[in-house]
Design an enzyme around this catalytic site. Structure first.
Site, PDB file in Angstrom:
ATOM      1  N   GLY A 257     -13.138  -3.021   6.638  1.00  0.00           N
ATOM      2  CA  GLY A 257     -11.759  -2.586   6.823  1.00  0.00           C
ATOM      3  C   GLY A 257     -10.921  -3.000   5.634  1.00  0.00           C
ATOM      4  O   GLY A 257     -11.420  -3.151   4.513  1.00  0.00           O
ATOM      5  N   CYS A 258      -9.640  -3.214   5.846  1.00  0.00           N
ATOM      6  CA  CYS A 258      -8.721  -3.602   4.778  1.00  0.00           C
ATOM      7  C   CYS A 258      -9.272  -4.785   3.992  1.00  0.00           C
ATOM      8  O   CYS A 258      -9.558  -5.837   4.550  1.00  0.00           O
ATOM      9  CB  CYS A 258      -7.365  -3.953   5.366  1.00  0.00           C
ATOM     10  N   PHE A 259      -9.414  -4.617   2.671  1.00  0.00           N
ATOM     11  CA  PHE A 259     -10.097  -5.649   1.896  1.00  0.00           C
ATOM     12  C   PHE A 259      -9.255  -6.882   1.621  1.00  0.00           C
ATOM     13  O   PHE A 259      -9.786  -7.918   1.229  1.00  0.00           O
ATOM     14  CB  PHE A 259     -10.690  -5.102   0.604  1.00  0.00           C
TER      15      PHE A 259
ATOM     16  N   ARG B  24       0.831  -1.196   0.000  1.00  0.00           N
ATOM     17  CA  ARG B  24       0.000   0.000   0.000  1.00  0.00           C
ATOM     18  C   ARG B  24       0.870   1.253   0.000  1.00  0.00           C
ATOM     19  O   ARG B  24       1.811   1.357   0.776  1.00  0.00           O
ATOM     20  CB  ARG B  24      -0.897  -0.004   1.239  1.00  0.00           C
TER      21      ARG B  24
END
Length: 285
Positions: free
Chosen positions: A69-71, A12
């Protein structure tokens, strides 16, 4: 991991996560970035399941769109559910105003989108209630605009219904899980999960970049998941099934995964990071 893997599956971008400055203010439609008409290009086949990544889907399939949240971890937890009922999964950007946004654009907070998972499933082999149970138990739905270390509107919890049956299931399960969290003294207060109609948006779900798809299963991926499971079970379906459901609807949505599955494989902190990538084999279905 090596530079070649880094180029293929980049981590990220810095500056777009939580403590690094993600906006927690929801924008209005008029503030959104313009976006584009061209859709994101993704692989033809699911990296783990080998099924198509895009529709049209077989007629019997149903679709859920959820955000927790974070996928990366959200998607893996769902594709691993047993019984062959999960036909396909994809990660993307949901419930925003900007068409076909990029990851960098979503990270600015100026698209209105949240990281989400599109789940295509066979209701004859797995129930929406099973998927909802994983959803609620695999994160902390009381954390508002964020999950764990990830803060910002792109990490908000959400459920986006395609029809009235989904709406009723979403709302009834939320109420049941909120009461369970309160009884257990877990979470940060009431549930903040956004529940909205998919029809509120021009397109409720846009695919994310191909490198994000099934990210945790790919060579060179970064083993990251910010989810905060509270280790509190969703109460039995019989206790919270929507009161307006007919007997036929109640039976049709009854869970197919038994309680002993949840006792052995229910969500716990970091469970998706430690787990194999293949779907769980569960012979007792």
């Amino acid at each position: 991991f090596g530079s070649e893997a880094s180029q293929r599956f980049p981590s990220r971008p810095r500056g777009l996560r939580s403590a690094m400055g993600g906006s927690e203010r929801m924008i209005g439609r008029g503030e959104a970035l313009k976006g584009r008409d061209q859709k994101m290009q993704v692989s033809d086949r699911h990296f783990v399941l080998g099924t198509p990544m895009e529709g049209p889907w077989p007629p019997a399939m149903r679709v859920l769109v959820l955000a927790s949240g974070c996928f990366w971890g959200s998607e893996k937890g769902i594709w691993r559910l047993p019984g062959g009922g999960i036909h396909s999964t994809a990660v993307g950007y949901a419930a925003g105003y900007t068409p076909n946004p990029t990851y960098q654009e979503v990270g600015t907070g100026r698209t209105g989108s949240t990281e989400a998972v599109q789940v295509v499933y066979d209701p004859e082999r797995i129930s929406a209630v099973d998927i909802l149970r994983w959803f609620w138990e695999s994160h902390d739905p009381t954390q508002g605009m964020g999950q764990g270390n990830d803060r910002g509107t792109m990490y908000r919890s959400g459920l986006y219904y395609m029809d009235e049956e989904q709406r009723m299931l979403f709302e009834a399960s939320r109420n049941a899980y909120e009461a369970a969290l309160k009884d257990a003294g877990r979470g940060m207060g009431g549930i903040t999960t956004e529940i909205r109609a998919a029809s509120d948006f021009e397109n409720v779900f846009y695919y994310a970049e191909d490198y994000h798809q099934q990210y945790l299963a790919k060579p060179g991926s970064r083993p990251y998941c910010s989810a905060q499971p509270q280790e509190v079970s969703l109460p039995p379906y019989e206790e919270w099934a929507p009161v307006d459901f007919t007997p036929e609807q109640r039976a049709r949505h009854a869970p197919k995964l038994p309680e002993d599955f949840w006792e052995e494989h229910g969500p716990s902190p970091h469970c998706v990071i430690r787990a194999p990538h293949e779907p769980i084999l569960w012979s007792r279905l």
